[in-house]
Design a protein around this motif. Structure first.
Motif, short mmCIF file in Angstrom:
data_model
loop_
_atom_site.label_atom_id
_atom_site.label_comp_id
_atom_site.label_asym_id
_atom_site.label_seq_id
_atom_site.Cartn_x
_atom_site.Cartn_y
_atom_site.Cartn_z
N HIS A 25 39.47 54.33 44.27
CA HIS A 25 38.48 55.37 44.50
C HIS A 25 38.53 55.98 46.08
O HIS A 25 38.64 55.20 46.90
N GLN A 26 38.18 57.19 46.04
CA GLN A 26 38.01 57.68 47.44
C GLN A 26 36.84 58.46 47.59
O GLN A 26 36.62 59.16 46.91
N HIS A 64 34.36 61.17 49.60
CA HIS A 64 34.02 62.32 50.09
C HIS A 64 32.55 62.82 50.52
O HIS A 64 31.76 62.66 49.77
N SER A 69 42.50 58.32 41.38
CA SER A 69 43.89 58.39 41.75
C SER A 69 44.41 59.74 41.05
O SER A 69 45.29 60.53 41.27
#
Length: 211
Positions: free
Chosen positions: A2-3, A5, A21
């Motif tokens: 997970h990223q 933001h 992803s």
């Protein structure tokens, strides 16, 4: 993988977006819609769901417009929110696509306030900030303390994704109360020129707030 933001909004709010992803996304506490839509379009993100921590308008104000823009998006939150959403009543988990969040009841700021944990990220709304906690509007101070103690049990590497940029003012207040505290002084020096001080890390918060 997970990223995370971070989208600044309103006066001092943060709207958080967590992507996977496949560039699918969960949006947390969208106080307004326009910056979220702009960010989604720019980064070609596919929103799957919205998580709401509590009913205050600076956390929910963008929901209706986002729901109109992305009609298949699922919205979840506590039953104190007067919107057509999926209420998380006595649930300790919520799954949206391949995202799985622990749902943690943290009354104090509001009676129905929820926090969401998806390792290593904690979306704490207005319960836990960096170097401080939220105001007690509806609950009791004991409820807030108990809620903070709950969050304290999470892993030390938990990243605190609070909904407001209050770190500098919290540290300034702490320094008035504890003028000789080295942890507070050092952290204030470290982040004093940073426009965005979040996420912070739980191990650091334990040293700063003694909660």
């Amino acid at each position: 993988m997970h990223q995370l933001h971070c989208i600044p909004a309103l006066k001092d709010n943060y709207i958080w977006i967590l992507t996977n992803s496949a560039n699918q996304a969960i949006i947390i506490d969208p106080g307004e819609a326009k910056p979220v839509i702009n960010y989604i379009n720019k980064h070609k993100i596919s929103p799957l769901g919205i998580l709401l921590t509590h009913h205050h308008i600076d956390h929910t104000g963008g929901v209706c417009e986002l729901k109109a823009q992305y009609q298949n998006i699922d919205v979840y939150g506590p039953n104190e929110i007067d919107l057509p959403i999926n209420y998380l009543i006595n649930q300790n988990k919520v799954d949206i696509g391949d995202f799985c969040f622990d749902v943690i009841a943290v009354p104090g700021h509001t009676l129905g306030h929820l926090a969401y944990y998806c390792s290593p990220y904690l979306f704490s709304g207005d319960t836990l900030f960096s170097a401080g906690c939220g105001r007690v509007f509806e609950g009791t101070y004991q409820q807030m303390l108990d809620s903070l103690k709950q969050l304290k049990q999470l892993p030390d590497d938990t990243l605190i994704c609070a909904s407001h940029e209050y770190t500098l003012s919290n540290l300034a207040f702490s320094l008035q109360m504890l003028p000789d505290d080295k942890n507070i002084k050092d952290y204030l020096d470290l982040i004093s020129k940073k426009p965005i001080t979040l996420p912070s890390i739980l191990s650091k918060e334990k040293k700063l707030t003694y909660f």
